[in-house]
Motif scaffolding. Structure first.
Motif, PDB file in Angstrom:
ATOM      1  N   ALA A 105       0.837  -1.197   0.000  1.00 47.20           N
ATOM      2  CA  ALA A 105       0.000   0.000   0.000  1.00 47.20           C
ATOM      3  C   ALA A 105       0.875   1.251   0.000  1.00 47.20           C
ATOM      4  O   ALA A 105       0.580   2.225  -0.700  1.00 47.20           O
ATOM      5  N   ALA A 106       1.974   1.215   0.766  1.00 45.91           N
ATOM      6  CA  ALA A 106       2.882   2.365   0.835  1.00 45.91           C
ATOM      7  C   ALA A 106       3.540   2.606  -0.516  1.00 45.91           C
ATOM      8  O   ALA A 106       3.654   3.748  -0.973  1.00 45.91           O
ATOM      9  N   VAL A 107       3.959   1.480  -1.169  1.00 50.57           N
ATOM     10  CA  VAL A 107       4.599   1.615  -2.483  1.00 50.57           C
ATOM     11  C   VAL A 107       3.605   2.185  -3.486  1.00 50.57           C
ATOM     12  O   VAL A 107       3.927   3.068  -4.285  1.00 50.57           O
ATOM     13  N   ARG A 108       2.357   1.702  -3.412  1.00 54.97           N
ATOM     14  CA  ARG A 108       1.326   2.168  -4.334  1.00 54.97           C
ATOM     15  C   ARG A 108       1.063   3.662  -4.119  1.00 54.97           C
ATOM     16  O   ARG A 108       0.970   4.431  -5.092  1.00 54.97           O
ATOM     17  N   ALA A 109       0.976   4.069  -2.862  1.00 52.71           N
ATOM     18  CA  ALA A 109       0.752   5.488  -2.561  1.00 52.71           C
ATOM     19  C   ALA A 109       1.911   6.317  -3.091  1.00 52.71           C
ATOM     20  O   ALA A 109       1.717   7.400  -3.647  1.00 52.71           O
ATOM     21  N   GLY A 110       3.141   5.765  -2.951  1.00 54.37           N
ATOM     22  CA  GLY A 110       4.327   6.468  -3.439  1.00 54.37           C
ATOM     23  C   GLY A 110       4.317   6.585  -4.944  1.00 54.37           C
ATOM     24  O   GLY A 110       4.709   7.603  -5.505  1.00 54.37           O
ATOM     25  N   LEU A 111       3.832   5.512  -5.603  1.00 56.80           N
ATOM     26  CA  LEU A 111       3.755   5.536  -7.068  1.00 56.80           C
ATOM     27  C   LEU A 111       2.771   6.605  -7.530  1.00 56.80           C
ATOM     28  O   LEU A 111       3.023   7.333  -8.486  1.00 56.80           O
ATOM     29  N   GLU A 112       1.655   6.683  -6.804  1.00 60.01           N
ATOM     30  CA  GLU A 112       0.646   7.677  -7.174  1.00 60.01           C
ATOM     31  C   GLU A 112       1.178   9.085  -6.971  1.00 60.01           C
ATOM     32  O   GLU A 112       0.916   9.991  -7.762  1.00 60.01           O
ATOM     33  N   ALA A 113       1.973   9.282  -5.909  1.00 55.37           N
ATOM     34  CA  ALA A 113       2.527  10.615  -5.629  1.00 55.37           C
ATOM     35  C   ALA A 113       3.799  10.855  -6.422  1.00 55.37           C
ATOM     36  O   ALA A 113       4.332  11.951  -6.420  1.00 55.37           O
ATOM     37  N   GLY A 114       4.302   9.796  -7.091  1.00 60.45           N
ATOM     38  CA  GLY A 114       5.529   9.942  -7.877  1.00 60.45           C
ATOM     39  C   GLY A 114       6.794   9.920  -7.040  1.00 60.45           C
ATOM     40  O   GLY A 114       7.848  10.326  -7.493  1.00 60.45           O
ATOM     41  N   THR A 115       6.729   9.440  -5.796  1.00 54.63           N
ATOM     42  CA  THR A 115       7.918   9.434  -4.939  1.00 54.63           C
ATOM     43  C   THR A 115       8.534   8.045  -4.814  1.00 54.63           C
ATOM     44  O   THR A 115       9.552   7.888  -4.154  1.00 54.63           O
ATOM     45  N   THR A 116       7.909   7.036  -5.439  1.00 53.19           N
ATOM     46  CA  THR A 116       8.512   5.704  -5.437  1.00 53.19           C
ATOM     47  C   THR A 116       9.492   5.628  -6.609  1.00 53.19           C
ATOM     48  O   THR A 116       9.143   5.938  -7.746  1.00 53.19           O
ATOM     49  N   CYS A 117      10.726   5.232  -6.310  1.00 49.45           N
ATOM     50  CA  CYS A 117      11.769   5.185  -7.335  1.00 49.45           C
ATOM     51  C   CYS A 117      11.429   4.129  -8.389  1.00 49.45           C
ATOM     52  O   CYS A 117      11.099   2.998  -8.046  1.00 49.45           O
ATOM     53  N   ALA A 118      11.523   4.518  -9.648  1.00 46.85           N
ATOM     54  CA  ALA A 118      11.191   3.587 -10.726  1.00 46.85           C
ATOM     55  C   ALA A 118      12.282   2.541 -10.901  1.00 46.85           C
ATOM     56  O   ALA A 118      12.017   1.426 -11.349  1.00 46.85           O
ATOM     57  N   SER A 119      13.529   2.880 -10.559  1.00 47.09           N
ATOM     58  CA  SER A 119      14.609   1.925 -10.798  1.00 47.09           C
ATOM     59  C   SER A 119      14.840   0.977  -9.636  1.00 47.09           C
ATOM     60  O   SER A 119      15.147  -0.189  -9.852  1.00 47.09           O
ATOM     61  N   CYS A 120      14.711   1.459  -8.375  1.00 47.38           N
ATOM     62  CA  CYS A 120      14.991   0.546  -7.253  1.00 47.38           C
ATOM     63  C   CYS A 120      13.772   0.262  -6.383  1.00 47.38           C
ATOM     64  O   CYS A 120      13.809  -0.626  -5.545  1.00 47.38           O
ATOM     65  N   GLY A 121      12.696   1.011  -6.568  1.00 43.19           N
ATOM     66  CA  GLY A 121      11.486   0.725  -5.818  1.00 43.19           C
ATOM     67  C   GLY A 121      11.438   1.338  -4.431  1.00 43.19           C
ATOM     68  O   GLY A 121      10.482   1.112  -3.685  1.00 43.19           O
ATOM     69  N   HIS A 122      12.445   2.109  -4.067  1.00 46.59           N
ATOM     70  CA  HIS A 122      12.470   2.735  -2.750  1.00 46.59           C
ATOM     71  C   HIS A 122      11.364   3.771  -2.648  1.00 46.59           C
ATOM     72  O   HIS A 122      11.150   4.560  -3.573  1.00 46.59           O
ATOM     73  N   VAL A 123      10.645   3.741  -1.520  1.00 47.25           N
ATOM     74  CA  VAL A 123       9.578   4.725  -1.319  1.00 47.25           C
ATOM     75  C   VAL A 123      10.168   5.932  -0.599  1.00 47.25           C
ATOM     76  O   VAL A 123      10.591   5.841   0.544  1.00 47.25           O
ATOM     77  N   ASN A 124      10.223   7.058  -1.308  1.00 47.19           N
ATOM     78  CA  ASN A 124      10.815   8.273  -0.751  1.00 47.19           C
ATOM     79  C   ASN A 124       9.745   9.154  -0.128  1.00 47.19           C
ATOM     80  O   ASN A 124       8.572   9.045  -0.460  1.00 47.19           O
ATOM     81  N   PRO A 125      10.162  10.013   0.793  1.00 51.75           N
ATOM     82  CA  PRO A 125       9.189  10.910   1.414  1.00 51.75           C
ATOM     83  C   PRO A 125       8.587  11.892   0.409  1.00 51.75           C
ATOM     84  O   PRO A 125       9.184  12.136  -0.645  1.00 51.75           O
ATOM     85  N   GLN A 126       7.435  12.406   0.756  1.00 49.25           N
ATOM     86  CA  GLN A 126       6.735  13.363  -0.103  1.00 49.25           C
ATOM     87  C   GLN A 126       7.651  14.511  -0.501  1.00 49.25           C
ATOM     88  O   GLN A 126       8.425  14.999   0.319  1.00 49.25           O
ATOM     89  N   GLY A 127       7.571  14.921  -1.771  1.00 47.45           N
ATOM     90  CA  GLY A 127       8.325  16.081  -2.218  1.00 47.45           C
ATOM     91  C   GLY A 127       9.754  15.778  -2.626  1.00 47.45           C
ATOM     92  O   GLY A 127      10.483  16.671  -3.032  1.00 47.45           O
ATOM     93  N   SER A 128      10.171  14.485  -2.534  1.00 46.19           N
ATOM     94  CA  SER A 128      11.536  14.134  -2.930  1.00 46.19           C
ATOM     95  C   SER A 128      11.691  14.258  -4.437  1.00 46.19           C
ATOM     96  O   SER A 128      10.769  13.963  -5.186  1.00 46.19           O
ATOM     97  N   ARG A 129      12.866  14.703  -4.875  1.00 52.28           N
ATOM     98  CA  ARG A 129      13.118  14.788  -6.322  1.00 52.28           C
ATOM     99  C   ARG A 129      14.138  13.744  -6.745  1.00 52.28           C
ATOM    100  O   ARG A 129      14.236  13.414  -7.921  1.00 52.28           O
ATOM    101  N   PHE A 130      14.894  13.247  -5.766  1.00 54.99           N
ATOM    102  CA  PHE A 130      15.861  12.195  -6.063  1.00 54.99           C
ATOM    103  C   PHE A 130      15.677  11.056  -5.067  1.00 54.99           C
ATOM    104  O   PHE A 130      15.293  11.282  -3.921  1.00 54.99           O
ATOM    105  N   CYS A 131      15.989   9.843  -5.521  1.00 59.10           N
ATOM    106  CA  CYS A 131      15.821   8.666  -4.670  1.00 59.10           C
ATOM    107  C   CYS A 131      16.865   8.675  -3.550  1.00 59.10           C
ATOM    108  O   CYS A 131      18.057   8.862  -3.804  1.00 59.10           O
ATOM    109  N   ALA A 132      16.401   8.460  -2.322  1.00 55.76           N
ATOM    110  CA  ALA A 132      17.311   8.440  -1.185  1.00 55.76           C
ATOM    111  C   ALA A 132      18.141   7.161  -1.176  1.00 55.76           C
ATOM    112  O   ALA A 132      19.176   7.079  -0.519  1.00 55.76           O
ATOM    113  N   SER A 133      17.706   6.148  -1.925  1.00 57.74           N
ATOM    114  CA  SER A 133      18.401   4.869  -1.917  1.00 57.74           C
ATOM    115  C   SER A 133      19.432   4.777  -3.033  1.00 57.74           C
ATOM    116  O   SER A 133      20.591   4.445  -2.787  1.00 57.74           O
ATOM    117  N   CYS A 134      19.021   5.068  -4.285  1.00 54.94           N
ATOM    118  CA  CYS A 134      19.954   4.890  -5.401  1.00 54.94           C
ATOM    119  C   CYS A 134      20.376   6.220  -6.036  1.00 54.94           C
ATOM    120  O   CYS A 134      21.263   6.246  -6.884  1.00 54.94           O
TER     121      CYS A 134
END
Ligand SMILES: [Zn+2]
Length: 147
Positions: A105-134
């Motif tokens: 559910a968290a990943v899905r919410a992140g995908l909807e908000a555009g904060t889930t990284c497309a390459s590694c799947g990390h769910v970043n906090p709201q408003g992130s522009r770069f992935c905190a993981s990769c």
């Protein structure tokens, strides 16, 4: 004088030993996550006993009949413990399922908000522009300052 010192020492030690009791402290009844479950402990005990039986038999401390009887008894115990362990893990699996659902559910919410990284799947906090993981750029929607 030495006697008084000894008595004081004994009183001090007794008081120290009884401190948890007098303070009403007691062990928690909650089971720690890393603590062995009953079934797991039973399984380990049975397997250790089986190992000892094998060892005793091969070193000649146990005769054939005792060896066979003990081995079948311990094998049955280990199997029963394994069965109980499986029953326990069914409950644990349900808990893991619920955890997974929450994560999905968290990943899905992140995908909807555009904060889930497309390459590694990390769910970043709201408003992130770069992935905190990769470190990859996110497709996050710009938070428009005009609003
Ligand atoms: Zn990433």
């Amino acid at each position: 004088m030495a006697l008084i010192g000894a008595v004081l020492l004994v009183v001090a030690v007794v008081a120290w030993v009884l401190m948890p009791v007098t303070k009403g402290q007691h062990a928690s009844l909650e089971r720690d996550r890393d603590e062995l479950t009953d079934a797991e402990a039973r399984r380990r005990v049975a397997l250790l006993a089986l190992r000892d039986v094998e060892y005793d038999y091969h070193t000649g401390k146990l005769d054939e009949n005792d060896y066979r009887a003990l081995r079948s008894e311990l094998s049955a115990e280990a199997l029963a413990a394994l069965q109980a362990l499986e029953d326990e893990s069914t409950g644990a699996r349900r808990a893991v399922d619920a955890e997974l659902e929450a994560e999905i559910a968290a990943v899905r919410a992140g995908l909807e908000a555009g904060t889930t990284c497309a390459s590694c799947g990390h769910v970043n906090p709201q408003g992130s522009r770069f992935c905190a993981s990769c470190g990859g750029a996110l497709a996050a929607r710009e938070v428009s300052p005009s609003s």
